[in-house]
Design a protein around this motif. Sequence first.
Motif, mmCIF file in Angstrom:
data_model
loop_
_atom_site.group_PDB
_atom_site.id
_atom_site.type_symbol
_atom_site.label_atom_id
_atom_site.label_comp_id
_atom_site.label_asym_id
_atom_site.label_seq_id
_atom_site.Cartn_x
_atom_site.Cartn_y
_atom_site.Cartn_z
ATOM 1 N N ALA A 117 0.843 -1.199 0.000
ATOM 2 C CA ALA A 117 0.000 0.000 0.000
ATOM 3 C C ALA A 117 0.878 1.248 0.000
ATOM 4 O O ALA A 117 0.757 2.122 0.859
ATOM 5 N N GLY A 118 1.789 1.307 -0.985
ATOM 6 C CA GLY A 118 2.726 2.421 -1.052
ATOM 7 C C GLY A 118 2.050 3.771 -1.184
ATOM 8 O O GLY A 118 2.519 4.761 -0.624
ATOM 9 N N TYR A 119 0.937 3.821 -1.919
ATOM 10 C CA TYR A 119 0.246 5.102 -2.082
ATOM 11 C C TYR A 119 -0.309 5.593 -0.757
ATOM 12 O O TYR A 119 -0.301 6.795 -0.480
ATOM 13 N N TRP A 120 -0.758 4.680 0.090
ATOM 14 C CA TRP A 120 -1.266 5.081 1.403
ATOM 15 C C TRP A 120 -0.118 5.508 2.306
ATOM 16 O O TRP A 120 -0.310 6.328 3.209
ATOM 17 N N ALA A 121 1.067 4.962 2.073
ATOM 18 C CA ALA A 121 2.247 5.466 2.777
ATOM 19 C C ALA A 121 2.529 6.907 2.361
ATOM 20 O O ALA A 121 2.886 7.750 3.191
ATOM 21 N N LEU A 262 -7.376 12.961 -4.135
ATOM 22 C CA LEU A 262 -6.409 11.982 -3.658
ATOM 23 C C LEU A 262 -6.839 10.529 -3.798
ATOM 24 O O LEU A 262 -5.998 9.664 -4.056
ATOM 25 N N LEU A 263 -8.129 10.234 -3.639
ATOM 26 C CA LEU A 263 -8.537 8.843 -3.451
ATOM 27 C C LEU A 263 -8.909 8.056 -4.702
ATOM 28 O O LEU A 263 -8.638 6.859 -4.762
ATOM 29 N N PRO A 264 -9.577 8.630 -5.721
ATOM 30 C CA PRO A 264 -9.947 7.821 -6.892
ATOM 31 C C PRO A 264 -8.730 7.190 -7.560
ATOM 32 O O PRO A 264 -7.632 7.751 -7.545
ATOM 33 N N ARG A 265 -8.935 6.026 -8.132
ATOM 34 C CA ARG A 265 -7.817 5.311 -8.761
ATOM 35 C C ARG A 265 -7.219 6.068 -9.937
ATOM 36 O O ARG A 265 -6.045 5.892 -10.254
ATOM 37 N N ARG A 266 -8.008 6.887 -10.589
ATOM 38 C CA ARG A 266 -7.507 7.658 -11.728
ATOM 39 C C ARG A 266 -7.368 9.144 -11.377
ATOM 40 O O ARG A 266 -7.459 9.996 -12.245
ATOM 41 N N SER A 267 -7.157 9.431 -10.120
ATOM 42 C CA SER A 267 -6.967 10.820 -9.720
ATOM 43 C C SER A 267 -5.626 11.327 -10.242
ATOM 44 O O SER A 267 -4.693 10.539 -10.462
ATOM 45 N N PRO A 268 -5.501 12.629 -10.452
ATOM 46 C CA PRO A 268 -4.228 13.165 -10.962
ATOM 47 C C PRO A 268 -3.060 12.896 -10.031
ATOM 48 O O PRO A 268 -1.934 12.692 -10.486
ATOM 49 N N LEU A 271 -1.863 9.347 -10.571
ATOM 50 C CA LEU A 271 -1.145 9.237 -11.842
ATOM 51 C C LEU A 271 0.275 9.772 -11.722
ATOM 52 O O LEU A 271 1.222 9.181 -12.248
ATOM 53 N N LEU A 272 0.432 10.892 -11.019
ATOM 54 C CA LEU A 272 1.769 11.436 -10.817
ATOM 55 C C LEU A 272 2.596 10.525 -9.915
ATOM 56 O O LEU A 272 3.800 10.358 -10.127
ATOM 57 N N TYR A 273 1.963 9.926 -8.919
ATOM 58 C CA TYR A 273 2.665 8.999 -8.028
ATOM 59 C C TYR A 273 3.240 7.824 -8.830
ATOM 60 O O TYR A 273 4.370 7.382 -8.586
ATOM 61 N N ASP A 274 2.473 7.328 -9.779
ATOM 62 C CA ASP A 274 2.928 6.187 -10.582
ATOM 63 C C ASP A 274 4.108 6.541 -11.480
ATOM 64 O O ASP A 274 4.842 5.645 -11.912
ATOM 65 N N LEU A 275 4.306 7.819 -11.771
ATOM 66 C CA LEU A 275 5.413 8.227 -12.638
ATOM 67 C C LEU A 275 6.758 8.183 -11.929
ATOM 68 O O LEU A 275 7.800 8.008 -12.565
ATOM 69 N N VAL A 276 6.742 8.342 -10.609
ATOM 70 C CA VAL A 276 7.988 8.521 -9.862
ATOM 71 C C VAL A 276 8.758 7.217 -9.698
ATOM 72 O O VAL A 276 9.983 7.221 -9.631
ATOM 73 N N GLY A 277 8.045 6.095 -9.619
ATOM 74 C CA GLY A 277 8.737 4.823 -9.469
ATOM 75 C C GLY A 277 9.006 4.439 -8.034
ATOM 76 O O GLY A 277 9.975 3.737 -7.750
ATOM 77 N N VAL A 278 8.174 4.907 -7.107
ATOM 78 C CA VAL A 278 8.263 4.433 -5.727
ATOM 79 C C VAL A 278 7.351 3.225 -5.584
ATOM 80 O O VAL A 278 6.441 3.023 -6.398
ATOM 81 N N PRO A 279 7.557 2.398 -4.569
ATOM 82 C CA PRO A 279 6.837 1.104 -4.499
ATOM 83 C C PRO A 279 5.322 1.264 -4.439
ATOM 84 O O PRO A 279 4.805 2.147 -3.772
#
Length: 303
Positions: A117-121, A262-268, A271-279
């Motif tokens: 749950a990296g995004y929740w971190a 912050l919460l929807p799966r396709r929120s901006p 999407l930016l979080y997925d670009l960074v390459g953190v777990p």
Amino acid sequence: MIQIQAALFWAYAVGATFALAAGRQLQVWERINAGEGPRTRSRAANPYLALTLLFAAVLMVPTGLFLLWQNPSWATMHVAGGHDGVWAGFVLLYAGGIPVGAVLGFLAAQVLVLVGAGYWAYLQCVGGYFLLFGVLVHGWDGSGYERFLSPGARDWADWPQDGVVNNALDFLTSGTFLALLVFGAAVIGTMLITEIGWLMEGWSLPGADEDRKVHRVLAVAIAAAGVHGLPLLGAVTASALVRLLGAWLGLPLFAVLAGLVLLPRRSPVRLLYDLVGVPHRHWRAGLDDTTAGMTGVTSDRSA
């Protein structure tokens, strides 16, 4: 080096951000030690946690205590007018609470990273910094930024007559601001160098290049904006809504807006979080080959 009312929020946010920045290393660390004994899996054996605690104890605590001694009125957001008005418990809370807050933030984010749950971190970082900026921007009575920009008790008392510009200029030419510059270069500089260094260290591990979708420089910029810039924008927005609509309408409206961002799966933000390459996966995912290789090496050495 920050006012007492906001210090614990900052400590928690720093700890969570450190854990997120070292997320890949923590995943590998947990994977390697999964079959080991309790000695190697102890919290004290985690070098990233130890460095986080060291940062809080060696840099955050002494600089904060110095400012509390130098300018107790500013350090307490003018709750205390001088040394006589500072309750000893404030000093104890600051000195002991900062390391504890940093450790709690680190452990909370680490647990979330290790269960996928990296995004929740990441939201732990956002929440901590939002509360920090919320105290500095709005405070408990709407005068947070006024208290922050008033270097002394008299400046705070004369705020309505002097206005924002004059008070800001007085603050920028005060000894408190000079101390913040000096300490900020050490504390914030070390904090940013550590976060960036651990991010880059993580990107060198297996699978990191596939997850990072942009250049490293842009990834660092996105990460900084998401961890530091977004909470500041949120604090300013929440303060504006409370001032315009009142707390009973402004805060619920802000909560809805924050949830949509912050919460929807396709929120901006996602999407930016997925670009960074953190777990963003479970710590076991994608590491089987690495572990198999390590197991093979261990077997060969045993033979």
